[in-house]
Scaffold this motif. Structure first.
Motif, PDB file in Angstrom:
ATOM      1  N   PRO A  88       0.851  -1.340   0.117  1.00  0.00           N
ATOM      2  CA  PRO A  88       0.052  -0.223   0.015  1.00  0.00           C
ATOM      3  C   PRO A  88       0.781   1.363  -0.142  1.00  0.00           C
ATOM      4  CG  PRO A  88      -0.356  -1.344   2.067  1.00  0.00           C
ATOM      5  CD  PRO A  88       0.408  -2.115   1.186  1.00  0.00           C
ATOM      6  N   HIS A  89       1.964   1.230   0.562  1.00  0.00           N
ATOM      7  CA  HIS A  89       2.833   2.584   0.699  1.00  0.00           C
ATOM      8  C   HIS A  89       4.203   2.179   0.282  1.00  0.00           C
ATOM      9  CE1 HIS A  89      -0.377   2.867   3.683  1.00  0.00           C
ATOM     10  NE2 HIS A  89      -0.672   4.047   3.098  1.00  0.00           N
ATOM     11  N   THR A 104       1.493   5.842  -2.945  1.00  0.00           N
ATOM     12  CA  THR A 104       0.511   5.036  -2.256  1.00  0.00           C
ATOM     13  C   THR A 104      -0.794   4.818  -3.220  1.00  0.00           C
ATOM     14  OG1 THR A 104      -0.765   7.363  -1.924  1.00  0.00           O
ATOM     15  CG2 THR A 104       0.627   6.556  -0.159  1.00  0.00           C
ATOM     16  N   GLU A 105      -1.633   4.051  -2.891  1.00  0.00           N
ATOM     17  CA  GLU A 105      -2.709   3.666  -3.591  1.00  0.00           C
ATOM     18  C   GLU A 105      -2.414   2.777  -4.848  1.00  0.00           C
ATOM     19  OE1 GLU A 105      -6.019   6.718  -3.893  1.00  0.00           O
ATOM     20  OE2 GLU A 105      -4.664   7.944  -2.685  1.00  0.00           O
ATOM     21  N   TYR A 107      -2.546   0.318  -7.992  1.00  0.00           N
ATOM     22  CA  TYR A 107      -3.884   0.106  -8.648  1.00  0.00           C
ATOM     23  C   TYR A 107      -3.510  -0.695 -10.174  1.00  0.00           C
ATOM     24  CZ  TYR A 107      -3.268   3.926 -11.833  1.00  0.00           C
ATOM     25  OH  TYR A 107      -2.708   4.672 -12.866  1.00  0.00           O
ATOM     26  N   TYR A 115       1.101   3.283  -8.966  1.00  0.00           N
ATOM     27  CA  TYR A 115       0.476   3.878  -7.581  1.00  0.00           C
ATOM     28  C   TYR A 115      -0.314   5.036  -8.235  1.00  0.00           C
ATOM     29  CZ  TYR A 115       2.957   0.965  -4.233  1.00  0.00           C
ATOM     30  OH  TYR A 115       3.647  -0.093  -3.704  1.00  0.00           O
ATOM     31  N   THR A 117      -1.203   7.717  -6.288  1.00  0.00           N
ATOM     32  CA  THR A 117      -0.765   8.946  -5.625  1.00  0.00           C
ATOM     33  C   THR A 117       0.908   9.106  -5.531  1.00  0.00           C
ATOM     34  OG1 THR A 117      -2.809   8.981  -4.461  1.00  0.00           O
ATOM     35  CG2 THR A 117      -0.873  10.354  -3.781  1.00  0.00           C
TER      36      THR A 117
END
Length: 152
Positions: A88-89, A104-105, A107, A115, A117
C-alpha cells in the motif's frame, strides 16, 4: 535509514499496534514469482517468528534508499513490483537528488501496476505517507558531511 526507522517506530503504536519497522526480511509474492529485499519494511511482529519471507499482505510500507550504482532498480523495477504485489505504501529516499518520493494507492493501470498517488518532497521537509509523518531534516545527500551514513 536509522532516522526513518526510529521515526516510524515512534508512530506505529498509535497507528498500527503490533507493527514495527525493520530491514532484515525479504518480501516475496509467490503468485508473481517476485522476491525483493527492501531496505526497510513496516510489518507485524509475528513475522519475526518465521524464517520465511514476508508476504505482501503482511506489509504496510516498503522503504528504499536509492543506491548510487543502480537507481533504476528503485524507480523502475521496484516501482513496478511493489504495486503489483499490493504494497500500500512505497517510500523512496534518494540521497543523489535530496528528495523523497511517497507512492500510495496501488492499482492496475492499463500500462501495468502503478500507484495512483505520488508526492515528492525535498530533504528538510516533512512528508506524509499513509498515517505517518516523516521529518526528512536529518537525511543527508551522498557526499554531504555529517553522520557519514548518507540518509541511512
Amino acid at each position: 535509514m536509522r532516522s526513518l526507522r526510529v521515526q516510524l517506530e515512534a508512530q506505529l503504536p498509535g497507528t498500527n499496534p503490533g507493527y514495527f519497522a525493520d530491514g532484515g526480511t525479504d518480501l516475496e509474492d509467490v503468485s508473481l514469482g517476485v522476491r525483493r529485499v527492501p531496505d526497510l519494511m513496516v510489518f507485524h511482529e509475528d513475522l519475526l517468528e518465521w524464517d520465511d519471507p514476508a508476504r505482501p499482505g503482511d506489509v504496510l510500507m516498503v522503504c528504499e534508499v536509492v543506491s548510487r550504482a543502480n537507481p533504476k532498480n528503485d524507480y523502475e523495477g521496484k516501482l513496478r513490483d511493489y504495486p503489483a504485489m499490493g504494497v500500500p505504501h512505497y517510500l523512496i529516499v534518494d540521497p543523489r537528488t535530496g528528495t523523497v518520493h511517497a507512492h500510495t494507492e496501488p492499482y492496475a493501470a492499463p500500462e501495468g501496476p502503478s500507484y495512483a498517488t505520488h508526492r515528492e518532497c525535498p530533504f528538510g521537509k516533512t512528508v506524509e505517507i499513509g498515517p505517518w509523518r516523516i521529518d526528512t531534516g536529518r537525511f543527508t545527500r551522498y557526499g554531504d558531511s555529517g553522520s557519514g551514513h548518507d540518509a541511512r
